[in-house]
Design an enzyme around this catalytic site. Structure first.
Site, short mmCIF file in Angstrom:
data_model
loop_
_atom_site.label_atom_id
_atom_site.label_comp_id
_atom_site.label_asym_id
_atom_site.label_seq_id
_atom_site.Cartn_x
_atom_site.Cartn_y
_atom_site.Cartn_z
N PRO A 1 17.39 -41.56 -18.51
CA PRO A 1 16.04 -41.17 -18.75
C PRO A 1 15.45 -40.41 -17.68
CG PRO A 1 16.78 -43.23 -19.67
CD PRO A 1 17.65 -42.76 -18.55
N GLU A 2 14.77 -39.46 -18.08
CA GLU A 2 13.88 -38.49 -17.01
C GLU A 2 12.47 -38.74 -17.22
OE1 GLU A 2 15.65 -34.54 -16.96
OE2 GLU A 2 17.51 -35.30 -17.37
#
Length: 272
Positions: free
Chosen positions: A2-3
């Site tokens: 996840p960014e």
């Protein structure tokens, strides 16, 4: 992993669902997911406490407790932080569970066990957060700030964008998408980018991150939002995961190459 858009989406979900709720019980199913305290010490610090607000720094979630201490959550590759109602099915990879007075729970699940929840007196004491670069959606992230952070480095631009000390929160997905929008090849040496190209890249980074947040992130692997639902920005990807497809801008063919150990997606025809 996840960014920024995915972590920001979870932060907003938790803010709506959990602010002010009292923690009645904590269940630690995997002690390896815990940092900064022993299981006994963690339970003593958390039980009976409430979350007052939810922050984010880069790819890290920062959960503020009413004692002034914080939980710093790094989802890493497969971590998911999900708010559940009493009757919801518990995720198979659940590692740490927070129960609340209303019967709800917050579940940290992580298939590969790389993620963590760290108890700290202050998020500023975490070394990885101290070394982090500017937030790309804050006002101080200007094209001049990006130029300064790159500092005339000769290395290729794509790996530099993944360096969290240069820009916080960018990862493989959004670095690839921003570079495509800016028409810059991922292998271009950073010190060869012109002023206008850096301005285009700066605008592209901000644009793609804002669009991804509006779409609740990209669910390309295990990512789920704070409600356990998929994001949908993956359907708007222009290059990431699109190898073999036609480029939306020039009609060339999107390719995937392994570059510096990472899968890199780009269009050789229009990215220079």
């Amino acid at each position: 992993m996840p960014e920024l858009p995915e972590v920001e989406t979870v932060r907003r979900d938790l803010t709506r669902s959990l602010a002010g709720k009292r923690i009645t019980q904590v269940e630690i199913l995997n002690t390896g997911s815990l940092k900064g305290a022993t299981p006994k010490g963690f339970l003593g610090e958390i039980s009976g406490r409430s979350f007052t607000r939810f922050g984010r720094r880069g790819k890290y979630l920062i959960l503020h407790l009413d004692t002034g201490k914080v939980l710093v959550v790094h989802l890493k590759m497969t971590g998911v932080l999900q708010y559940q109602q009493k009757g919801d099915s518990l995720p198979r990879a659940a590692r740490i569970i927070f129960y609340f007075s209303g019967g709800q729970r917050l579940v940290f699940s992580d298939q590969r066990k790389f993620g963590s929840i760290e108890l700290a007196g202050d998020a500023g004491t975490i070394p990885s957060l101290q070394e982090m670069g500017p937030e790309p959606l804050e006002k101080d992230f200007t094209s001049e700030a990006l130029k300064e952070r790159l500092g005339g480095r000769r290395g290729p631009i794509k790996p530099l964008l993944l360096d969290q000390s240069i820009v916080a929160g960018l990862g493989n997905i959004y670095a690839a998408e921003a570079l495509h929008r800016a028409a810059i090849a991922p292998q271009r040496p950073a010190d060869q980018l012109s002023g206008p190209e850096l301005k285009k890249l700066h605008r592209a980074i901000i644009q793609v991150l804002k669009e991804a947040i509006a779409a609740r992130g990209s669910s390309v692997d295990t990512y789920r939002d704070g409600q356990g639902k998929k994001g949908w920005f993956q359907v708007k990807h222009r290059v990431y995961g699109k190898q073999g497809n036609k480029c939306r801008r020039c009609g060339g063919t999107i390719v995937k190459e392994i570059f510096r150990g990472r899968g890199t997606y780009w269009c050789p025809k229009c990215q220079r």
